[in-house]
Scaffold this active site. Structure first.
Site, short mmCIF file in Angstrom:
data_model
loop_
_atom_site.label_atom_id
_atom_site.label_comp_id
_atom_site.label_asym_id
_atom_site.label_seq_id
_atom_site.Cartn_x
_atom_site.Cartn_y
_atom_site.Cartn_z
N HIS A 1 54.63 -1.68 55.08
CA HIS A 1 55.16 -0.38 55.50
C HIS A 1 56.33 -0.56 56.48
O HIS A 1 57.39 0.06 56.32
CB HIS A 1 54.03 0.41 56.16
CG HIS A 1 54.46 1.74 56.67
ND1 HIS A 1 54.61 2.84 55.85
CD2 HIS A 1 54.81 2.15 57.92
CE1 HIS A 1 55.03 3.86 56.57
NE2 HIS A 1 55.16 3.46 57.83
N GLU B 1 53.25 -1.82 49.44
CA GLU B 1 52.50 -0.93 50.31
C GLU B 1 51.55 -0.07 49.49
O GLU B 1 50.37 0.08 49.83
CB GLU B 1 53.50 -0.05 51.08
CG GLU B 1 52.84 0.90 52.05
CD GLU B 1 53.82 1.95 52.57
OE1 GLU B 1 55.03 1.87 52.24
OE2 GLU B 1 53.38 2.84 53.29
N ASN C 1 49.36 -35.57 50.69
CA ASN C 1 48.58 -36.77 50.38
C ASN C 1 47.09 -36.48 50.43
O ASN C 1 46.34 -36.91 49.57
CB ASN C 1 48.90 -37.88 51.39
CG ASN C 1 50.08 -38.73 50.95
OD1 ASN C 1 50.50 -38.64 49.80
ND2 ASN C 1 50.60 -39.52 51.85
#
Lengths: 163, 645
Positions: free
Chosen positions: B48, B70, B375
């Site tokens: 918003h 929204e 990793n």
């Protein structure tokens, strides 16, 4: 070449090393200061004298004589350091004397005769130009700098190829 | 674009980035706890607010897209539909598109293509499956912070003139090691000096009370400090309501900086650090003059100047400190996406988000941490099937934690995956010629793990698209070492791997020992100096043709001449000249003795980086400007120790 480009004037700082005359584009020049001896840096690349203190900033000092002519600069009262903005940051270039700032027409610049100058150093040259009765070699500041020492695996590379 | 408009644009860019980050965090929280309505609010209000901001900037695409986001979140908010994985995915992708749209529109390079994602958002909002079951969610855990509650009563000296300033400094110092809960009198009254000589601060910390006491008593003009534990307050209705209040939640969303903070461009901060650095240099120059001229009055004034400039320096360095949370908060999303791509189930736990680190250090460690996390997810954590077969829970855990360790920060990236195979790493190291097979006994497990940081080293047979190409760990190690840090790896087969990075808190100003060799001065970081000895306190011997020092306790350390290291002299016969001093330095576990002709003393120095022309140079880490304007090179113990003794 374009008409406008040929007529375009560019400003160069002209200086001397031994009997040779050189020019550096003024837009790359930050300042010109009196020569001062550098603090030596061990194992620095050949042609780099060491570092100097430029208003609190520590910058490398390159002996342009050693790089271009293979002969170290002999400091005198007239010796100057031209501080240029390069691809590796600010760098000081030690020269014998700075004598003028000149406007040079782009159209007057001729390619550097590689054969006469030697292949090693000729890539540092943008070209040559007649200025008055003298021949001035225009330098490319980035290409005139020594290459960094890359050391890997703990091996020291101390080459002095151009000294 | 006018200057005015570009100033608004900068504000918009930084604020919108914060909103998008808050929305991303909200979505991830929602995914973990689909019935919690608080993150729904965060995301809804974020969209918003962005819509309104975009409208103000006339960024049409951004405005339309955030409007659709929204609307979709509104359906979740009204419990018309549930926040399932697909919805979270869709919203996360929408956030990525918003970023692109903002980039395109703020650069003024045309319109962003948002049609695809807008269509998806609209379709999903329309789909509105039967009202999702939303059982009354449990209240989110109260935000109690970490550690125990304490109270400090701080009394200032009677002669103290700037009470407000001293109190502020004490509270500021306290806030570095704790979370300040309240002050008595209020912060405002303290600031206005509306208190007698003492005031109280209630704070929460996991640090030892003695450490807090010592930190506070060290503040100038603090006379007395009493630190004592305080009982935890009973949870009151005002702090945490038992039932979720979906629409009336008064919590500001997202959390943004309050009025006590201001945005400052990094350029200003850097300029301040440089100026303070200059100030430190000028101060030491003045000290020299005072000493040479023997002027006691000037000396006293200089002492005062030193106190003030030291505090100023500390404050300025403090302004550059940034919580690690600023970069850590990017990682949960990355780990989630990566785990999904690899068909794994991984949770990222983070800890110590409020630990602060110098901005330059923080900027540099983002990429290494990304690599370590990848990793962990790719190689460390097993697939759900493998985990179950090994008797572990399906979901793997990767942990990213930061903690203070005196003047260093330790960042640990760990996983509960399969662990490293010492045998395989050893064989691979031998195969690559990094070590001799016969040397196995002289390598600890810890040393062997570090081989994974060797350039081009990888034991993974088939490189995956994520990691395993053997590029990376060497880059990680290089980056950490460049920052003056160290890396260490521990691992237990079947239980997981843990990689710790130790980093300095700040980079720019350090305590150093100044040494001279001929007329050239060198600086060694004091943190690397173990001992300074006279020649008569040690014995010099040769072992296999190399000089070593034997200390009184019998330990044997390789020795090097400073003049040779620094290229001032050629290697000669003698390990030391009469009158030389022996300076013992270390880097990590390794030690080295240096024979030094002259010791100048201890001094605070400002580190100036060396030009890229000197990149790769061993033994020298930077430079500094001395009081007399000359340049001194700073020895880098880490690379110095790699050089032949």
């Amino acid at each position: 070449m374009d008409e406008l480009l040929i007529a375009e004037q560019r400003q160069y700082v002209l200086f001397r090393l031994r009997s040779e005359e050189y020019g550096l584009a003024i837009k790359r020049v930050q300042s010109i200061i009196r020569y001062e001896a550098a603090t030596p840096v061990p194992r620095a690349p050949a042609g780099v004298d060491g570092v100097i203190n430029l208003r609190g900033q520590v910058i490398p000092l390159v002996d342009l004589g050693r790089v271009l002519l293979g002969e170290p600069l002999v400091p005198t009262q007239a010796s100057r350091i031209i501080v240029v903005e390069s691809s590796v940051g600010s760098v000081g270039l030690a020269v014998d004397v700075v004598y003028e700032v000149a406007s040079i027409a782009v159209g007057d610049v001729k390619p550097a005769p590689a054969a006469a100058l030697g292949a090693e150093t000729s890539e540092a040259f943008e070209g040559v130009v007649s200025h008055g009765d003298r021949l001035v070699i225009l330098l490319d500041a980035d290409k005139a700098l020594p290459k960094p020492v890359f050391m890997s695996g703990g091996q020291l590379q101390e080459d002095g190829a151009d000294v | 674009m006018s200057d005015d408009m570009s100033a608004y644009r900068d504000v918009f860019l930084s604020e919108s980035a914060e909103y998008l980050q808050a929305m991303t965090e909200g979505l991830l929280a929602l995914e973990a706890e689909p019935n919690d309505l608080e993150p729904v609010e965060t995301v809804f209000r974020g969209a918003h607010s962005l819509k309104g901001m975009a409208a103000a900037m006339a960024y049409g695409s951004t405005q339309e897209l955030t409007h659709k986001m929204e609307s979709l979140m509104d359906t979740v908010r009204r419990r018309v539909q549930a926040a399932d994985h697909e919805l979270i995915d869709l919203m996360l992708r929408a956030i990525d598109v918003v970023r692109e749209a903002i980039a395109v529109e703020s650069a003024g390079t045309g319109e962003a293509s948002i049609e695809g994602i807008v269509a998806e958002l609209v379709a999903r909002a329309m789909a509105a499956p039967a009202a999702a079951e939303v059982p009354s969610g449990k209240a989110p855990a109260a935000d109690t912070g970490e550690g125990a509650l304490f109270q400090a009563r701080i009394t200032l000296e009677e002669a103290c003139v700037l009470k407000g300033v001293r109190a502020y400094m004490a509270i500021k110092r306290l806030s570095h090691m704790s979370t300040v809960v309240e002050t008595r009198p209020s912060a405002r009254e303290i600031e206005d000096e509306r208190f007698d000589r003492s005031f109280e601060v209630v704070f929460r910390t996991s640090a030892a009370p003695e450490a807090v006491h010592n930190a506070l008593i060290a503040v100038t003009e603090v006379e007395n400090v009493v630190v004592e534990p305080v009982a935890e307050p009973a949870p009151s209705a005002s702090t945490q309501d038992a039932s979720p209040r979906p629409t009336s939640s008064a919590r500001p969303v997202p959390k943004l900086s309050e009025t006590q903070t201001v945005r400052i461009s990094i350029g200003h901060l850097d300029a301040m650090v440089n100026l303070v650095g200059e100030l430190v240099i000028i101060r030491s120059r003045l000290e020299r003059i005072a000493r040479d001229a023997d002027l006691p009055e000037l000396g006293d004034t200089l002492d005062a100047l030193e106190r003030v400039s030291a505090e100023l320096q500390q404050e300025v360095m403090q302004t550059r400190m940034v919580p690690v949370g600023n970069i850590f908060n990017r990682f949960p999303r990355m780990v989630r996406d990566l785990a999904r791509d690899l068909g794994k189930d991984v949770t990222l736990e983070t800890d110590g988000l409020d630990i602060e680190l110098d901005r330059t250090v923080l900027d540099e460690i983002g990429d290494p941490i990304v690599h370590l996390l990848r990793n962990c997810v790719d190689h460390g954590v097993e697939t759900p099937e493998e985990r179950v077969a090994a008797g572990k829970s399906e979901r793997g855990t990767v942990r990213l934690a930061a903690e203070r360790e005196r003047e260093q920060i330790r960042i640990t990236v760990s996983d509960d995956g399969r662990g490293l195979d010492v045998g395989r790493i050893w064989s691979a190291a031998v195969a690559r010629g990094l070590v001799e097979e016969s040397a196995r006994d002289s390598y600890s497990e810890h040393d062997i793990f570090l081989f994974v940081c060797a350039p081009g080293f990888s034991t993974v047979e088939q490189a995956t698209k994520v990691s395993g190409r053997g590029v990376g760990m060497d880059v990680v190690k290089g980056k950490i070492e460049y920052l003056g840090g160290t890396i260490s790896i521990t691992s237990t087969p079947g239980e997981g791997t843990s990689i710790s990075l130790r980093l300095p808190l700040t980079l720019a100003i350090i305590q150093a020992l100044l040494l001279a060799c001929g007329d050239q001065v060198f600086a060694v970081p004091l943190s690397a100096v173990d001992e300074v000895l006279g020649l008569d306190e040690v014995t010099l011997e040769t072992v296999e043709g190399r000089w070593v020092t034997v200390l009184r306790d019998g330990s044997v350390i390789p020795i090097q001449r400073l003049d040779v290291v620094c290229g001032v002299a050629e290697p000669g016969e003698a390990a030391a000249d009469p009158g030389d001093h022996i300076v013992i330095i270390h880097s990590g576990e390794e030690m080295r003795a240096l024979t030094v002709p002259h010791l100048i003393g201890r001094q605070e120095i400002v580190i100036k980086p060396l030009s890229a022309l000197f990149r790769g140079l061993h033994g020298i880490g930077g430079a500094t400007v001395l009081g007399d304007g000359h340049v001194a090179l700073i020895l880098d113990p880490r690379t110095l120790l790699k050089m032949e003794g």
